[in-house]
Design a protein around this motif. Sequence first.
Motif: not given
Length: 270
Positions: A111-115, A129-137
């Motif tokens: 789930i992607s948010g502003l923060k 691991t793959h998702a963290k390449l595109y989504y910080p925090n």
Amino acid sequence: MNQNLKLFATDMDGTFLRNDHSYNHKKLAEVIKKIQDRNLLFAASSGRSLLGLIEVFSEYKDQMAFVAENGGVVAYKGEILFAKDLTVAQTQELIDDLQEMPFSPKNDYLISGLKGAYYPEGISKEYLTHAKLYYPNCQLYHRLDEIDDKLLKVTTNFPEDHVRDCEQWITDRLSFVRATTTGFTSIDIVPNGISKASGLAHLLAHFNWLPENLAVFGDQMNDLEMFEYAGSSFAVSNAAPEILELADKVILSNDEDAVLVEIENILNEE
């Protein structure tokens, strides 16, 4: 150059970024300076989160605009111009349906948010691991109502041969969302009515510009709406067949810095 063009908006993965996720920093700095000298604007228009885009363009974040989350968030010079989120109830219904649908991703979703971005217990190590390449925090969540953030979209993966069918299943099943393919196996599920075109419309309105003032660059089906909306559209040579067919012009590949080369060519036209 075409005197109508004021906003140059590019997709990221497969278009602006090379296959190794890098880009030509020196050339971008040169192009942004030329754009600013003409009182024009450069923007990233992507399925990535706003945090993710700012991370990629940290050196230039105050010199450009961002259309993030496939149009769900629009930002310029640190100000959120537009953000459309899902309610907790809508997000829960969506997640419940993901568990039951054909080719269910089970707990492999974000789930992607502003923060930041939020993942459930039971997510696979490979997907996270793959998702963290595109989504910080990225943060573990236990209950949706405990997330102190706007719930902007859900992103997940499906088998490549069934991505289009799964995209359609979700869009047909839930009236408050639309699913859009962002790559070979990835799908973003955003509030209904949201697309890169709708996000760019908010950005154009902020400057009192028109669609004819917009040039877009892309490669995948989540770029379709902005290609139909913009005055000028450019597909990288590695784009999906539908995008190649729709484009006003096919340019170099993403690995050849196609977007920056083409913008520079446009700016250098007399």
